[in-house]
Design a protein around this motif. Structure first.
Motif, PDB file in Angstrom:
ATOM      1  N   TYR A  38     -14.946  -4.269   5.872  1.00  0.00           N
ATOM      2  CA  TYR A  38     -14.136  -5.493   5.872  1.00  0.00           C
ATOM      3  C   TYR A  38     -14.948  -6.715   6.286  1.00  0.00           C
ATOM      4  N   SER A  60      -0.056  -6.206   2.413  1.00  0.00           N
ATOM      5  CA  SER A  60      -1.418  -6.690   2.607  1.00  0.00           C
ATOM      6  C   SER A  60      -1.762  -7.828   1.662  1.00  0.00           C
ATOM      7  N   TRP A  98       0.823  -1.197   0.000  1.00  0.00           N
ATOM      8  CA  TRP A  98       0.000   0.000   0.000  1.00  0.00           C
ATOM      9  C   TRP A  98       0.863   1.255   0.000  1.00  0.00           C
ATOM     10  N   ARG A 120      -5.298  -8.278   9.842  1.00  0.00           N
ATOM     11  CA  ARG A 120      -6.040  -7.078  10.236  1.00  0.00           C
ATOM     12  C   ARG A 120      -5.768  -6.658  11.675  1.00  0.00           C
ATOM     13  N   THR A 138     -14.529   0.631   4.010  1.00  0.00           N
ATOM     14  CA  THR A 138     -13.516   0.830   5.042  1.00  0.00           C
ATOM     15  C   THR A 138     -12.980  -0.513   5.536  1.00  0.00           C
ATOM     16  N   TYR A 139     -11.686  -0.544   5.791  1.00  0.00           N
ATOM     17  CA  TYR A 139     -11.089  -1.735   6.403  1.00  0.00           C
ATOM     18  C   TYR A 139     -11.383  -1.782   7.894  1.00  0.00           C
ATOM     19  N   SER A 191      -8.432   3.351   4.584  1.00  0.00           N
ATOM     20  CA  SER A 191      -7.496   2.371   5.153  1.00  0.00           C
ATOM     21  C   SER A 191      -6.994   2.942   6.479  1.00  0.00           C
ATOM     22  N   TYR A 206      -6.845  -6.595  -1.148  1.00  0.00           N
ATOM     23  CA  TYR A 206      -6.916  -5.294  -1.822  1.00  0.00           C
ATOM     24  C   TYR A 206      -8.335  -5.061  -2.321  1.00  0.00           C
TER      25      TYR A 206
END
Length: 210
Positions: free
Chosen positions: A177, A34, A28, A202, A154-155, A127, A37
């Protein structure tokens, strides 16, 4: 599960906007590695889905930030989505660059905003939250009030949640997520072992090791 978040997660998976590469991680802009994606800008290439995103972001603004008087898109990912939403709401639109232009007027904000305007910021993806909140800061320095932010995805990282709280910005997203991973598992796009890997990543994405 939230019906909208589940539905949009499914649509992102259908157009392969979600990519999983545990053995060949992505890098990223933040430098984080990560296995996951999300490229929801692909929605712009599908007219029906593009309209869906426009309408749902518009509904989110009307529900949560009805006082908004202008829309600001975060460059570059949310310029198109922000413009579509501003058009649907019949509101002025500007976009915020990641850094000032190095020639001409050297603008950071492109378009016209009047000081005191109540602005809703549109983002495509959250992120770490860093670039999104820089846009918020730019709008505030312009003398405007940021009433909130809407985003497609949003993660849900703790660092981002904390940053938004500290900045006093309410964030509303179409999916996240948890819903994407749940839908990916349900449809067979990923296996249980992948879920374990993703959840491990995560927990501490900044220090995740393959």
């Amino acid at each position: 599960m939230d019906i909208l978040k589940k539905q949009f997660a499914s649509k992102l998976l259908q157009i392969k906007a979600i990519k999983l590469q545990p053995n060949n991680p992505f890098t990223w802009a933040s430098g984080w590695k990560s296995p996951f994606y999300c490229d929801n800008r692909k929605t712009l290439s599908y007219p029906d889905l593009r309209s869906y995103v426009k309408l749902e972001l518009t509904h989110a603004i009307l529900e949560h930030f009805p006082q908004a008087e202008a829309v600001a898109g975060v460059a570059t990912g949310a310029i198109a989505q922000g413009a579509l939403v501003a058009d649907a709401l019949s509101l002025p639109f500007v976009y915020v660059r990641s850094k000032p232009k190095d020639h001409g007027l050297e603008n950071l904000i492109e378009g016209e905003l009047k000081p005191g305007t109540k602005v809703v910021v549109v983002e495509d993806l959250i992120s770490t939250g860093g670039s999104s909140l820089k846009a918020v800061e730019a709008v505030r320095k312009y003398g405007c009030e940021v009433v909130g932010m809407v985003a497609s995805y949003t993660y849900g990282f703790g660092v981002a949640q904390e940053a938004f709280e500290n900045a006093g910005v309410q964030l509303v997203t179409l999916t996240d997520y948890e819903h994407v991973v749940a839908q990916a598992l349900e449809t067979g796009y990923i296996a249980e072992a992948d879920v374990e890997l993703l959840n491990e990543w995560r927990k501490d994405p900044a220090h995740w090791k393959q």
